[in-house]
Design a protein around this motif. Structure first.
Motif, PDB file in Angstrom:
ATOM      1  N   VAL A  63      -2.252 -17.714 -74.068  1.00 42.34           N
ATOM      2  CA  VAL A  63      -1.993 -19.034 -73.501  1.00 42.34           C
ATOM      3  C   VAL A  63      -0.559 -19.062 -72.973  1.00 42.34           C
ATOM      4  O   VAL A  63       0.398 -18.910 -73.733  1.00 42.34           O
ATOM      5  N   GLU A  65       0.551 -21.647 -70.624  1.00 38.98           N
ATOM      6  CA  GLU A  65       0.925 -23.056 -70.520  1.00 38.98           C
ATOM      7  C   GLU A  65      -0.232 -23.906 -71.011  1.00 38.98           C
ATOM      8  O   GLU A  65      -1.407 -23.543 -70.815  1.00 38.98           O
ATOM      9  N   TYR A  66       0.110 -25.049 -71.610  1.00 41.66           N
ATOM     10  CA  TYR A  66      -0.924 -25.963 -72.091  1.00 41.66           C
ATOM     11  C   TYR A  66      -0.369 -27.376 -72.058  1.00 41.66           C
ATOM     12  O   TYR A  66       0.632 -27.666 -72.719  1.00 41.66           O
ATOM     13  N   ALA A  68      -1.814 -31.123 -72.668  1.00 37.65           N
ATOM     14  CA  ALA A  68      -2.989 -31.837 -73.149  1.00 37.65           C
ATOM     15  C   ALA A  68      -3.080 -33.258 -72.621  1.00 37.65           C
ATOM     16  O   ALA A  68      -4.178 -33.808 -72.488  1.00 37.65           O
ATOM     17  N   PRO A  73      -4.546 -32.843 -67.319  1.00 35.82           N
ATOM     18  CA  PRO A  73      -4.350 -31.832 -68.366  1.00 35.82           C
ATOM     19  C   PRO A  73      -4.853 -30.466 -67.902  1.00 35.82           C
ATOM     20  O   PRO A  73      -5.808 -30.372 -67.131  1.00 35.82           O
ATOM     21  N   TYR A  74      -4.171 -29.407 -68.382  1.00 36.22           N
ATOM     22  CA  TYR A  74      -4.579 -28.074 -67.955  1.00 36.22           C
ATOM     23  C   TYR A  74      -4.167 -27.042 -68.996  1.00 36.22           C
ATOM     24  O   TYR A  74      -3.329 -27.288 -69.866  1.00 36.22           O
ATOM     25  N   ILE A  75      -4.778 -25.878 -68.873  1.00 35.43           N
ATOM     26  CA  ILE A  75      -4.395 -24.727 -69.681  1.00 35.43           C
ATOM     27  C   ILE A  75      -4.395 -23.506 -68.772  1.00 35.43           C
ATOM     28  O   ILE A  75      -5.286 -23.340 -67.935  1.00 35.43           O
ATOM     29  N   THR A  76      -3.364 -22.673 -68.900  1.00 40.19           N
ATOM     30  CA  THR A  76      -3.250 -21.431 -68.130  1.00 40.19           C
ATOM     31  C   THR A  76      -3.283 -20.255 -69.095  1.00 40.19           C
ATOM     32  O   THR A  76      -2.507 -20.216 -70.066  1.00 40.19           O
ATOM     33  N   LEU A  77      -4.158 -19.304 -68.833  1.00 41.84           N
ATOM     34  CA  LEU A  77      -4.312 -18.108 -69.655  1.00 41.84           C
ATOM     35  C   LEU A  77      -3.855 -16.890 -68.862  1.00 41.84           C
ATOM     36  O   LEU A  77      -3.972 -16.845 -67.628  1.00 41.84           O
ATOM     37  N   THR A  97      -6.337 -20.734 -64.619  1.00 44.92           N
ATOM     38  CA  THR A  97      -5.969 -22.090 -65.015  1.00 44.92           C
ATOM     39  C   THR A  97      -7.186 -22.991 -64.902  1.00 44.92           C
ATOM     40  O   THR A  97      -7.876 -23.006 -63.873  1.00 44.92           O
ATOM     41  N   TYR A  98      -7.455 -23.744 -65.979  1.00 51.38           N
ATOM     42  CA  TYR A  98      -8.488 -24.773 -65.981  1.00 51.38           C
ATOM     43  C   TYR A  98      -7.785 -26.125 -66.010  1.00 51.38           C
ATOM     44  O   TYR A  98      -6.952 -26.371 -66.885  1.00 51.38           O
ATOM     45  N   GLN A  99      -8.134 -27.011 -65.068  1.00 55.20           N
ATOM     46  CA  GLN A  99      -7.425 -28.285 -64.970  1.00 55.20           C
ATOM     47  C   GLN A  99      -8.395 -29.413 -64.644  1.00 55.20           C
ATOM     48  O   GLN A  99      -9.238 -29.295 -63.743  1.00 55.20           O
TER      49      GLN A  99
END
Length: 295
Positions: A63, A65-66, A68, A73-77, A97-99
């Motif tokens: 991970v 960036e995250y 919430a 909101p997003y998370i980058t792997l 990235t899921y946003q």
């Protein structure tokens, strides 16, 4: 509404992950790049699929960036794929990235940079969708519309051995108008004995973000649009699901979900007539998707 689960070491259905370094199939797990022959891991009969037996769906991502809260909101792997991993050349930095850009829009951004050697790259998002919900049976009644007037015919090994791009007009692959997924599914084969769609479509347009597909479940009223920037998309209708355990422990039978896998052309590394998937050092591979829902 959708079927999405974390892939694990024993998963053979690819419930939900990003697959790579090269998603879909490579004939005989072999390709030639800049005059050198490379052999990738064989894990689908005589061929390679989704990056090998330990492709990107089976590795641990970090991970980076995250966020919430807030409106988006997003998370980058992140994953560093090393030179020679599963037979692929060069080190590769991969990000996804899921946003949630709104309550009803899910964006997926995938990119990768080749660090020191040219390498083929073709990520795809292998989410299964069932708009009716968990435990609701098959998706054959969902209507589907695709922005694709052409497709690449595949052989019994699901490879584009002919290298032909053909029109969908007059074939069971024609979804240019909204059509139930099950309307002609018995007329197409996924391999030598199983009926169902597992076919690569060439998306209309010259590139950039554009509408790829639209699906709707009449019983629930839920609808999905997919936009993406890739040249092609694999439609897969869960032909090999067989009491397969998915999200929340729910069990899915044949045709229990469908996948809309935007991608480069299947086996492009062995077909110079197809658009290249080669990324050279310093170049960045970019693959963007947006899933838009309505009710």
């Amino acid at each position: 509404m959708h079927l999405l689960a974390v892939s694990n070491q024993n998963d053979t259905s690819y419930f939900g992950p990003v697959t790579g370094r090269v998603g879909q199939r490579i004939a005989r797990g072999r390709f030639v790049l800049d005059g050198k022959v490379y052999h990738t891991y064989i894990n689908d009969g005589k061929n390679a699929i989704h990056g090998g037996h330990r492709g990107f769906s089976k590795v641990i991502w970090t991970v980076k960036e995250y966020v919430a809260g807030g409106d988006s909101p997003y998370i980058t792997l992140y994953y560093r794929s090393f030179d020679g991993e599963q037979g692929f050349p060069g080190d590769l930095d991969a990000y996804v990235t899921y946003q949630l850009s709104s309550p009803y829009v899910l964006g997926v951004r995938m990119n990768a940079t080749a660090l020191n050697k040219a390498t083929p790259v073709n990520f795809l998002q292998h989410t299964y969708w069932n708009l009716r919900g968990h435990g609701s049976g098959d998706v054959l009644g969902h209507t589907l519309q695709l922005s694709a007037s052409r497709y690449t015919p595949l052989d019994e090994e699901l490879l584009p051995s002919s290298g032909v791009v053909a029109p969908v007009a007059g074939t069971p692959y024609d979804f240019r108008s909204p059509t139930p997924i099950g309307a002609r599914i018995r007329q197409v084969m996924s391999g030598p004995i199983i009926a169902g769609y597992d076919i690569n479509y060439v998306i209309d347009g010259d590139g950039g973000m554009r509408k790829v597909a639209a699906a709707r479940d009449g019983a629930s009223g839920r609808a999905l649009e997919l936009w993406a920037n890739q040249p092609a998309m694999q439609l897969y209708t869960g032909n090999y699901l067989n009491n397969t355990k998915g999200k929340d422990g729910k069990v899915y039978g044949q045709y229990g979900g469908f996948c809309l896998e935007t991608q480069g052309y299947v086996d492009a590394v062995n077909h110079p007539e197809f658009p290249s998937q080669t990324v050279r050092p310093g170049q960045v591979y970019k693959h963007d998707m947006a899933f838009m829902f309505s009710f």
